[in-house]
Enzyme design. Sequence first.
Site, short mmCIF file in Angstrom:
data_model
loop_
_atom_site.label_atom_id
_atom_site.label_comp_id
_atom_site.label_asym_id
_atom_site.label_seq_id
_atom_site.Cartn_x
_atom_site.Cartn_y
_atom_site.Cartn_z
N ASN A 243 0.80 -1.23 0.00
CA ASN A 243 0.00 0.00 0.00
C ASN A 243 0.83 1.28 0.00
O ASN A 243 0.29 2.37 -0.14
CB ASN A 243 -0.93 0.03 1.22
CG ASN A 243 -1.98 -1.06 1.14
OD1 ASN A 243 -2.32 -1.52 0.05
ND2 ASN A 243 -2.49 -1.47 2.28
N LYS B 6 3.77 4.14 -1.10
CA LYS B 6 4.15 4.80 -2.34
C LYS B 6 5.48 4.26 -2.86
O LYS B 6 6.39 4.00 -2.07
CB LYS B 6 4.29 6.30 -2.09
CG LYS B 6 4.88 7.08 -3.24
CD LYS B 6 4.98 8.54 -2.93
CE LYS B 6 5.89 9.28 -3.90
NZ LYS B 6 5.39 9.23 -5.29
N LYS C 51 5.76 2.01 -5.97
CA LYS C 51 5.73 0.85 -6.85
C LYS C 51 6.00 1.25 -8.31
O LYS C 51 6.89 0.72 -8.96
CB LYS C 51 4.38 0.15 -6.72
CG LYS C 51 4.11 -0.32 -5.29
CD LYS C 51 2.71 -0.88 -5.10
CE LYS C 51 1.60 0.15 -5.13
NZ LYS C 51 1.63 1.07 -3.97
N THR C 52 5.20 2.20 -8.78
CA THR C 52 5.35 2.62 -10.18
C THR C 52 6.67 3.39 -10.37
O THR C 52 7.35 3.22 -11.38
CB THR C 52 4.13 3.45 -10.61
OG1 THR C 52 2.98 2.63 -10.50
CG2 THR C 52 4.27 3.94 -12.04
N THR C 53 7.04 4.18 -9.37
CA THR C 53 8.32 4.89 -9.43
C THR C 53 9.47 3.90 -9.59
O THR C 53 10.39 4.13 -10.40
CB THR C 53 8.55 5.69 -8.13
OG1 THR C 53 7.35 6.33 -7.76
CG2 THR C 53 9.64 6.73 -8.29
N ARG D 233 17.02 2.24 -16.14
CA ARG D 233 18.21 1.43 -16.00
C ARG D 233 18.43 0.57 -17.26
O ARG D 233 19.52 0.56 -17.83
CB ARG D 233 18.00 0.51 -14.80
CG ARG D 233 19.23 0.03 -14.15
CD ARG D 233 18.89 -0.64 -12.84
NE ARG D 233 19.26 0.17 -11.72
CZ ARG D 233 19.26 -0.25 -10.46
NH1 ARG D 233 18.85 -1.48 -10.17
NH2 ARG D 233 19.63 0.54 -9.50
N PHE E 114 -9.62 2.13 -17.72
CA PHE E 114 -10.34 1.92 -16.50
C PHE E 114 -9.99 3.05 -15.54
O PHE E 114 -8.82 3.31 -15.31
CB PHE E 114 -9.91 0.56 -15.90
CG PHE E 114 -10.11 0.44 -14.43
CD1 PHE E 114 -11.35 0.08 -13.92
CD2 PHE E 114 -9.09 0.73 -13.56
CE1 PHE E 114 -11.54 -0.04 -12.54
CE2 PHE E 114 -9.28 0.61 -12.18
CZ PHE E 114 -10.51 0.23 -11.67
N TRP F 133 -11.96 4.75 -11.83
CA TRP F 133 -13.15 4.52 -11.02
C TRP F 133 -14.28 5.39 -11.54
O TRP F 133 -15.41 5.29 -11.11
CB TRP F 133 -12.91 4.76 -9.52
CG TRP F 133 -11.63 5.48 -9.23
CD1 TRP F 133 -11.49 6.80 -9.00
CD2 TRP F 133 -10.33 4.90 -9.18
NE1 TRP F 133 -10.17 7.08 -8.81
CE2 TRP F 133 -9.43 5.93 -8.91
CE3 TRP F 133 -9.85 3.60 -9.34
CZ2 TRP F 133 -8.06 5.72 -8.81
CZ3 TRP F 133 -8.48 3.40 -9.24
CH2 TRP F 133 -7.62 4.44 -8.97
N GLU G 142 0.15 -1.63 -12.75
CA GLU G 142 -1.21 -1.68 -12.17
C GLU G 142 -2.04 -2.85 -12.69
O GLU G 142 -3.27 -2.82 -12.60
CB GLU G 142 -1.99 -0.37 -12.37
CG GLU G 142 -1.20 0.93 -12.27
CD GLU G 142 -0.70 1.27 -10.87
OE1 GLU G 142 -0.98 0.49 -9.94
OE2 GLU G 142 -0.02 2.30 -10.73
P1 ATP Z 1 4.06 6.00 -7.27
O1 ATP Z 1 3.43 6.10 -8.64
O2 ATP Z 1 4.20 7.34 -6.64
O3 ATP Z 1 5.31 5.18 -7.26
P2 ATP Z 1 2.57 3.73 -6.37
O4 ATP Z 1 2.66 3.20 -7.75
O5 ATP Z 1 3.28 2.98 -5.30
O6 ATP Z 1 3.02 5.24 -6.34
P3 ATP Z 1 -0.32 3.62 -6.58
O7 ATP Z 1 -1.12 2.79 -5.66
O8 ATP Z 1 -0.17 3.18 -7.98
O9 ATP Z 1 1.09 3.87 -5.87
O10 ATP Z 1 -0.89 5.08 -6.50
C1 ATP Z 1 -0.79 6.01 -7.53
C2 ATP Z 1 -0.84 7.43 -7.00
O11 ATP Z 1 -1.28 7.49 -5.65
C3 ATP Z 1 0.49 8.14 -6.99
O12 ATP Z 1 0.27 9.50 -7.23
C4 ATP Z 1 1.00 7.93 -5.60
O13 ATP Z 1 1.93 8.91 -5.17
C5 ATP Z 1 -0.25 7.97 -4.79
N1 ATP Z 1 -0.16 7.09 -3.62
C6 ATP Z 1 0.66 6.03 -3.44
N2 ATP Z 1 0.50 5.45 -2.25
C7 ATP Z 1 -0.48 6.16 -1.63
C8 ATP Z 1 -1.12 6.08 -0.35
N3 ATP Z 1 -0.77 5.15 0.52
N4 ATP Z 1 -2.09 6.99 -0.06
C9 ATP Z 1 -2.44 7.91 -0.95
N5 ATP Z 1 -1.90 8.04 -2.17
C10 ATP Z 1 -0.92 7.19 -2.52
MG MG Z 2 1.39 2.72 -9.20
#
Ligand code: ATP
Ligand code: MG
Length: 199
Positions: A39, A41, A43-45, A53, A94, A96, A131
Amino acid sequence: MSDRDTRHKQSMQKLKAHVDEKVAAATEQRGLLLVFTGNGKGKTTAAWGTVTRALGYGYRVGVIQFIKGQWECGERERLVEDPNLEVAIMGTGFTWETQNREADTAACREVWAEAERMLADPDVYLVVLDEITYMLKFGYLDIDTVRRAIENRPAEQSVIVTGRNAHRELLEMADTVTEMQEVRHAFNAGVQARRGIDY
Ligand code: ATP
Ligand code: MG
């Protein structure tokens, strides 16, 4: 040499022996399946970091973005001009917002076809399924289809899966699993997602 220096040297020698042993034991060379879930932040970063890389060495990379919800993405803006990068984004749904199962499923299947093509192409060094966990969760894609495509990919190809609540089978298949743990997130304190930081 002081006692402290001697102890430090001894402990570094031990550490080196331990690391050398591990390096010597890792003899296999093949593509990897990595899952970035949880949960927190990042994952995508982390996925885009790995894309950078791979591109840095001139490898071909495919990125599939399964959610259009966060349309903007700084890494994509920056890297998209690299001829070795191919990005496919889910067309309509997709988010929400759509709340339309049929339309979302169709959009998902369409972009999955791109993913399947990349997963079958031995010239693609890295494929990111960003995702995709949600597609499985909502039943827009079935796990058997995804598992088969990943299992049958070229041996040298690596795959990164991102998203919360990764399917158990994906976790079992993966070579590397990282769970981002949310300790705190600014959003929950009412701070808006920030350009160049969150997307
Ligand atoms: P990021 O893209 O920043 O690496 P993520 O891929 O880990 O985040 P996602 O679940 O895909 O997280 O969420 C996408 C968006 O929601 C991003 O803008 C991210 O910064 C934000 N986000 C990530 N984790 C959380 C959280 N725990 N609560 C609220 N917003 C979040
Ligand atoms: Mg993400």
